[in-house]
Design an enzyme around this catalytic site. Sequence first.
Site, PDB file in Angstrom:
ATOM      1  N   GLY A 146      23.947  75.969  41.645  1.00  0.00           N
ATOM      2  CA  GLY A 146      23.381  77.294  41.864  1.00  0.00           C
ATOM      3  C   GLY A 146      24.408  78.296  42.340  1.00  0.00           C
ATOM      4  N   PRO A 150      20.388  87.023  40.219  1.00  0.00           N
ATOM      5  CA  PRO A 150      19.885  88.095  39.350  1.00  0.00           C
ATOM      6  C   PRO A 150      20.828  89.289  39.254  1.00  0.00           C
ATOM      7  CG  PRO A 150      18.093  87.225  40.667  1.00  0.00           C
ATOM      8  CD  PRO A 150      19.349  86.566  41.173  1.00  0.00           C
ATOM      9  N   SER A 154      28.754  87.996  36.646  1.00  0.00           N
ATOM     10  CA  SER A 154      30.208  87.999  36.496  1.00  0.00           C
ATOM     11  C   SER A 154      30.934  88.239  37.810  1.00  0.00           C
ATOM     12  CB  SER A 154      30.625  89.067  35.471  1.00  0.00           C
ATOM     13  OG  SER A 154      30.134  88.751  34.181  1.00  0.00           O
ATOM     14  N   ARG A 259      34.309  75.264  31.779  1.00  0.00           N
ATOM     15  CA  ARG A 259      34.895  76.101  30.730  1.00  0.00           C
ATOM     16  C   ARG A 259      35.763  75.278  29.791  1.00  0.00           C
ATOM     17  NH1 ARG A 259      36.632  80.910  34.987  1.00  0.00           N
ATOM     18  NH2 ARG A 259      34.623  82.018  34.969  1.00  0.00           N
ATOM     19  N   ARG A 284      23.375  73.493  -4.228  1.00  0.00           N
ATOM     20  CA  ARG A 284      22.551  74.648  -4.578  1.00  0.00           C
ATOM     21  C   ARG A 284      23.094  75.322  -5.831  1.00  0.00           C
ATOM     22  NH1 ARG A 284      17.568  77.154  -3.871  1.00  0.00           N
ATOM     23  NH2 ARG A 284      17.798  79.416  -3.772  1.00  0.00           N
ATOM     24  N   GLN A 295      34.073  82.094  -6.148  1.00  0.00           N
ATOM     25  CA  GLN A 295      35.219  82.476  -5.328  1.00  0.00           C
ATOM     26  C   GLN A 295      34.804  82.980  -3.946  1.00  0.00           C
ATOM     27  OE1 GLN A 295      37.654  85.239  -7.539  1.00  0.00           O
ATOM     28  NE2 GLN A 295      38.227  83.725  -9.081  1.00  0.00           N
ATOM     29  N   GLU A 379      29.583  80.730  32.119  1.00  0.00           N
ATOM     30  CA  GLU A 379      30.922  80.321  32.562  1.00  0.00           C
ATOM     31  C   GLU A 379      31.971  81.382  32.235  1.00  0.00           C
ATOM     32  OE1 GLU A 379      29.805  78.180  34.100  1.00  0.00           O
ATOM     33  OE2 GLU A 379      28.815  76.562  33.054  1.00  0.00           O
ATOM     34  N   GLY A 380      31.559  82.641  32.316  1.00  0.00           N
ATOM     35  CA  GLY A 380      32.462  83.757  32.062  1.00  0.00           C
ATOM     36  C   GLY A 380      32.225  84.361  30.698  1.00  0.00           C
ATOM     37  N   THR A 381      31.851  85.633  30.673  1.00  0.00           N
ATOM     38  CA  THR A 381      31.620  86.340  29.413  1.00  0.00           C
ATOM     39  C   THR A 381      32.940  86.603  28.691  1.00  0.00           C
ATOM     40  OG1 THR A 381      31.825  88.499  30.467  1.00  0.00           O
ATOM     41  CG2 THR A 381      29.606  87.504  30.422  1.00  0.00           C
TER      42      THR A 381
END
Length: 400
Positions: A146, A150, A154, A259, A284, A295, A379-381
């Site tokens: 934890g 909210p 970051s 990370r 397909r 191509q 874990e970090g933007t």
Amino acid sequence: MTLAPSSTDVAEATTVDPSDLVSFDSLLSAAELALRDRVRSFVREEIRPNIAKWYEEATFPLEIVPEFAKLGLLGMHLKGYGCAGRTAVDYGLAAAELEAGDSGLRTFVSVQGSLAMTAIAKHGSEEQKLEWLPRMAAGEAIGCFGLTEPSAGSDPSSMTTFARRDGQDWILNGTKRWIGLANVAHVAVIWAQTEAGVRGFVVPTHTPGYTATPIEPKLSMRASTQCEIKLVDVRLPADAALPEVTGLKGPFACLNEARYGIVWGTMGAARDAFEDALSYSKERLQFGRPLSGYQLTQQKLVDMALEINKGFLLALQLGRLKDAGRLQPHQISAGKLNNCREAIKICREARTILGGNGITLEHSPLRHANNLESVRTYEGTDEVHTLILGQKLTGTGAFR
């Protein structure tokens, strides 16, 4: 617990991935290949047949936790206390295979091992380690971590959860959000402000005042669980505090472990999406010939395969550095930023090859892409890791 290779494992290790353009397997030892193939077999047999149902029903399958434990995946990079004591590269290879199944299931292993167990192993007392780590490694106890709140994602330094002394006890009050496993956990590692700085606390989840509510509905990580934790006058004994660390360096050390796993895991998701699209393109028919014969389709497949190869090479380099004790935090940011960014592009591009069929759960790319929206954020933007790398390059911090 160990992942000892069998003769079958060694035989399976000769299998070449369809995306491998650089003989990646030649960079791995026989033991590393055997471990990878054991986890790959588990994903193929136990996760793939069920993941569409788990994802659609937004269910985390608790029944597979003992299976993770039998494979030695819980806290697998830790030594002692029933943990497997594997290398960083071993852990990375396992993370890639698990995320090829689903990000939510790799996240379980990460939250359990890289976050909750690592916090106790790195910062806990011997008593805390003996109480929790063997049970967590065996899958008998689930942990959560934890940190995020909210209004403190970051910027964890702005957390408002506070722990005050009341005689010898601690009293915790606050709210944590986007906490994986919190509603099924037996123990929570909660980070809180104190008069002396940020401290970590080992909180048995049956403690009065602790409640965890799943966040629903979600469009991502549906085969997983994330919660909001409310802490209302949670009373803990003095020895609940992690004694070996004060300050944000405590949780950051755990985040770097998580990370690192993401660097590998995202490439597993990308590879799975690519393989689905490649197989589909060969079968397909459009305008009288397979999609793979056009191509534009070949360009898409080549671009995806190249980024997967580069991503795995980057992950392996970071793993070798980590095993040598030379991995730096900014290098983890380089891997997390690049591989998350490229993986989500690959999964989206793979979906285009599948056409309308790609929006169904019969195929994996869109499910992976949706999951990676979360992986890219936690874990970090992208922005945070960009600024970490920017500071490394320029010597100037630009966070504020």
